[in-house]
Design an enzyme around this catalytic site. Structure first.
Site, mmCIF file in Angstrom:
data_model
loop_
_atom_site.group_PDB
_atom_site.id
_atom_site.type_symbol
_atom_site.label_atom_id
_atom_site.label_comp_id
_atom_site.label_asym_id
_atom_site.label_seq_id
_atom_site.Cartn_x
_atom_site.Cartn_y
_atom_site.Cartn_z
ATOM 1 N N CYS A 151 -1.660 4.869 -5.299
ATOM 2 C CA CYS A 151 -1.416 6.369 -4.597
ATOM 3 C C CYS A 151 -2.100 7.247 -5.161
ATOM 4 O O CYS A 151 -1.959 7.138 -6.551
ATOM 5 C CB CYS A 151 0.223 6.531 -4.267
ATOM 6 S SG CYS A 151 0.855 5.575 -2.971
ATOM 7 N N SER A 211 0.887 -1.356 -0.086
ATOM 8 C CA SER A 211 -0.047 0.000 0.044
ATOM 9 C C SER A 211 0.848 1.044 -0.153
ATOM 10 O O SER A 211 2.099 1.212 0.221
ATOM 11 C CB SER A 211 -0.827 0.170 1.349
ATOM 12 O OG SER A 211 -0.180 0.389 2.196
ATOM 13 N N CYS A 212 0.347 2.262 -0.469
ATOM 14 C CA CYS A 212 0.886 3.463 -0.412
ATOM 15 C C CYS A 212 1.627 4.192 0.968
ATOM 16 O O CYS A 212 2.662 4.449 0.883
ATOM 17 C CB CYS A 212 0.061 4.627 -0.940
ATOM 18 S SG CYS A 212 0.774 6.122 -1.244
ATOM 19 N N PHE A 213 1.311 3.391 2.059
ATOM 20 C CA PHE A 213 1.967 3.940 3.175
ATOM 21 C C PHE A 213 2.941 3.345 3.443
ATOM 22 O O PHE A 213 4.297 3.691 4.075
ATOM 23 C CB PHE A 213 0.929 3.495 4.549
ATOM 24 C CG PHE A 213 -0.289 4.118 4.378
ATOM 25 C CD1 PHE A 213 -0.240 5.529 4.844
ATOM 26 C CD2 PHE A 213 -1.422 3.875 4.229
ATOM 27 C CE1 PHE A 213 -1.284 6.241 4.906
ATOM 28 C CE2 PHE A 213 -2.700 4.334 4.128
ATOM 29 C CZ PHE A 213 -2.686 5.831 4.444
#
Lengths: 132, 715
Positions: free
Chosen positions: B672, B618-620
């Site tokens: 994202c 994920s983008c995190f």
């Protein structure tokens, strides 16, 4: 995480795999030292059941910290079972490398090969050498 | 000149090994197998030229006078080499039964016999592999001998002029060593000896002539004192070339003596071997000799284990090739020839000493035998004996031994070979005298010598303490020359290639396993995904196709990246170049980029891990652990793969980021928004304006050289 003792009944490869043999087959995994070197394992690719490997062949692949590392078969034989829990819970390799974090089971072609693996003491000497 | 490993090219060969004619052994266990043998791969002509060139740069007995004191650089007849290479000698397996190698056994038997004749001691073992090994063997015999007599003797006496191996062998054998100070004439002082004798003394170890080249005239009296006290007298035969045919060790009162066959009996030596340290002993010690000795029984010559033997001290039967040469030398010369060699050795040394006496200070005025010692008293302007020795190299002479024996300050120990002509001795004396004059008139010339040798003066401390004589997995290490960065690593600067080509090149370099630094770019722009990523899930393949963006899977971990405006690097290093463990290796390589960024005025930071890594992609997770960031935004992202002990790390130095395009490539859980990416990534040009690719490559290369202490060479 506290350091886990290398079981005395297991045999070891200098490339940090362990093997616990009984009868004509064995369970294999990576050592506590190896999982510490890898740090958090996020992906594991296990061999297909039925695959025939020779000692020293690549048997599995793990990813940790964006680093992909090969895991080698300590002995020659046929993969009879893999630890399917690792697909969703690869962290078992870190938390219980000698137990629930086992990777695969293998049927032995030649039990004589076991003699060429390292004992706990021999393996620990190898690690000492790497640290030095 | 280039080292042989630098000339090596994969696949080049000078030999065709024959098909194996024995059954193949079962495979070794994985842990013992190597994928690369680290052997140079070159053609036959290159190998010949390489070693010929090396030999031309070497100064040895074949091209110069070699008066190395204490080492006895004796004349080595070439005939001995021919004899040692005779088929039956060279090709006899040491496990062959005695019945089929009677000739070899006869040679050993006869050699034992002649060594017994020249020492006067009746029993001989040929097993010890060197002088110090002979000492150890003799001391082990003494130990067992006294133990069986029920005597507790744990002290060994050595003069302060002794070879360092004497006290070392005694200590190794468990004895306490007591040193006897030499008298003012450089000899053993019987009074000093008397003071140290006790019922605990097992042995006096004595070299005669001693290391100053001076004959121990009180040797018989000293031996008598030791024997009276119940001890044994051990003879270090290292200087036997001054006695051979003139005096017997037995008549001087020695109970045991080792002979350095490689010195006294003329076999090539140096560089640590091979040697032979035959041990001769009295009748009462003969039963303790190591096993086996060669004797005779009804079947002929046979290996025999002496009755109370201390056991084996070496595998098989000593250094047989050295023994053959020694036997050849002895039989060729005969007793008259051996005595003549002794006479010549002493005469040559005395002649040189006489010629040099007015120019250098002789350490001890006592008459000397086959070698003599000068000291540095009277050398002007702070010139040392080491300087003198170095300057001799410019005159084409191998320097004599310096700084030994230890009891002489600034020692120069000269031992001419016995076969040198008067003309050669004169040239050498003239050179030493000329150096003495230079020390007066031009001391700097002497202090900075040598000036004409292939290598100048070495950093002796570094050469001794950190000898760099091997090479690391094809990275070439040169001997310690005092130069910085002696290990060479290949540098490859590629242009812009497709994703498939770039990854194929990285994989090939990884498979080759040699250390290398590679820079490259991408054309067309390309999205690469990590080894474990699912492209169907994480990448908008339709978008890529529409925009003409290439797509490739990396052998390394991590998540999807669009390679567009960036400089990409790949570093392949065998594990021994890096600290063990993945995180320490990231840190080590990051130090290169942090240093390079600092040069461009950018303060980068290596981000640590923020809890357990996220598997979702994920983008995190897009700034993950061990990326290099500037103000919290990623500027260099890297990933690794490790195969068979070799690490490939590659990564991108972002120059400019097209956040919209980057965002559009990703989909699924790893998607994202451009805004999110703006928070997480930055490019170097946004911080510092445009910097040329060459400048970037240059900066990172220099930082790599300095962080790893190596030199990058372009290929």
């Amino acid at each position: 995480m506290s350091t886990k003792e290398n079981p005395a009944a297991f045999r070891y490869a200098a490339s940090h795999e362990w093997l616990n043999a009984s009868g004509g087959s064995a369970v294999c995994g990576i050592t506590d030292y190896a999982q510490r070197q890898l740090t958090d394992v996020v992906f594991i690719e296990l061999p297909p059941v039925g695959k025939k490997v020779k000692a020293g062949d690549r048997a599995a692949v793990v990813e940790s910290v964006k680093s992909v590392s090969d895991i080698y078969a300590p002995v020659s034989g046929e993969i009879t079972e893999v630890n399917s829990r690792l697909a969703d819970a690869p962290e078992l390799v870190n938390s219980d490398p000698f137990g629930e974090g086992w990777l695969f089971k293998i049927s032995l072609n030649d039990e004589g090969e076991l003699q060429r693996l390292l004992t706990k003491e021999g393996y620990e000497k190898t690690i000492q050498g790497e640290k030095a | 000149m280039k080292l042989i490993f630098e000339k090596s090219r994969p696949g080049r060969t000078g030999v065709l090994p024959p098909e194996p004619d024995v059954p193949e052994a079962p495979p070794l266990p994985a842990g013992l197998l190597r994928s690369s043998l680290d052997l140079p791969e070159i053609s036959e002509s290159e190998a010949i030229r390489h070693y010929t060139a090396l030999s031309r740069r070497n100064l040895g007995v074949d091209n110069a006078f070699y008066p190395l004191g204490s080492c006895t650089m004796k004349y080595n007849p070439r005939l001995n080499e021919v004899l040692a290479r005779l088929d039956a000698f060279r090709n006899s397996h040491p496990l062959l039964p005695a019945s089929v190698v009677q000739g070899n056994l006869q040679l050993l038997y006869e050699l034992q016999r002649v060594l017994s004749l020249v020492t006067g001691l009746p029993a001989v073992s040929l097993a010890p592999a060197a002088g110090a090994h002979g000492e150890l063997t003799g001391l082990m015999i003494a130990k067992k001998y006294f133990r069986e007599k029920g005597e507790e003797r744990d002290v060994v006496l050595t003069p302060d002029s002794s070879h360092g191996t004497n006290p070392a062998s005694a200590a190794m054998c468990g004895y306490t060593v007591t040193t006897i100070p030499s008298g003012p004439d450089g000899r053993l002082d019987p009074e000093e000896l008397k003071r140290r004798l006790s019922p605990r003394v097992a042995c006096l170890m004595l070299t005669n002539p001693n290391t100053l080249g001076i004959f121990e005239k009180d040797v018989v009296a000293a031996g008598g004192l030791v024997h009276e006290a119940g001890g044994l007298v051990y003879g270090d035969g290292a200087n036997a070339n001054a006695l051979l045919g003139k005096a017997l060790f037995s008549s001087m009162g020695f109970d045991l003596v080792h002979l350095n066959l490689h010195k006294t009996f003329s076999t090539p030596h140096g560089g640590g071997g091979p040697g032979a340290g035959a041990l001769a002993v009295t009748d009462s010690l003969a039963p303790y000799l190591p096993s086996p000795v060669v004797g005779m029984n009804r079947n002929g010559y046979a290996f025999i284990s002496p009755e109370k033997s201390i056991g084996r001290i070496r595998t098989f039967h000593g250094n047989f090739g050295v023994l053959v040469r020694a036997f050849a030398y002895i039989t060729a010369l005969g007793s008259e020839g051996l005595e003549e060699a002794t006479t010549q050795a002493v005469l040559n040394a005395c002649y040189l000493r006489k010629r040099l006496e007015g120019h250098y200070h002789v350490a001890y005025p006592s008459p000397s035998k086959h070698e003599f010692v000068l000291d540095d008293s009277g050398l002007p302007h702070g010139v040392t004996m080491i300087d003198v020795a170095k300057r001799l190299l410019d005159y084409g002479f191998h320097p004599p031994t310096v700084a030994f024996p230890l009891i002489v300050h600034g020692a120069l120990m000269i031992e001419p070979t016995e076969t040198e002509t008067r003309e050669t001795l004169d040239e050498f004396a003239d050179a030493l005298i000329a150096v003495r004059r230079e020390a007066e008139s031009d001391p700097e010339l002497v202090k900075t010598a040598p000036h004409s040798t292939p290598v100048r003066r070495l950093d002796e401390v570094r050469a001794a303490r950190k000898p760099d004589l091997g090479y690391d997995f094809n990275a070439v290490a040169t001997a310690a020359t005092g130069e910085k960065g002696t290990t060479e690593i290949k540098l490859i600067v590629d242009g812009a290639l497709t994703g498939a080509e770039n990854m194929a090149r990285d994989e090939a370099l990884l498979a080759e396993g040699r250390p290398v630094v590679r820079f490259y770019r991408w054309s067309p722009p390309c999205v690469s995904i990590g080894y474990f990523q699912d492209p169907a899930r994480d990448i908008d393949l339709e978008f890529l196709k529409r925009k003409g963006i290439d797509f490739v899977r990396r052998p390394t971990g991590g998540r999807a990246v669009l390679h567009e405006h960036e400089l990409t690097y790949a570093i392949v290093l065998p594990g021994n170049f890096l600290p063990s463990g993945i995180v320490p290796s990231y840190r080590k390589i990051a130090s290169v980029f942090l240093a390079a960024l600092a040069e461009w005025g950018v303060r980068g930071e290596l981000k640590g891990p923020a809890g357990r890594p996220d598997r979702s992609g994920s983008c995190f997770a897009s700034v993950s652990a061990y990326e290099i960031t500037v103000d919290g935004r990623k500027i260099i992202g890297s990933a690794q793969v490790r195969r068979r002990g070799v690490v490939l790390q590659h990564g991108s130095l972002l120059l400019a980021v097209d956040y919209d395009r980057q965002a559009a490539c990703l989909r699924g859980p790893s998607a994202c928004t451009a805004e999110e990416l703006r928070e997480k990534m930055t490019g170097l040009y946004a911080l510092k304006g445009e910097i040329g690719i060459d400048t970037l490559v240059e900066g990172i290369s220099r930082a790599f050289e300095s962080e790893f202490g190596v030199r990058l060479t372009m290929h």
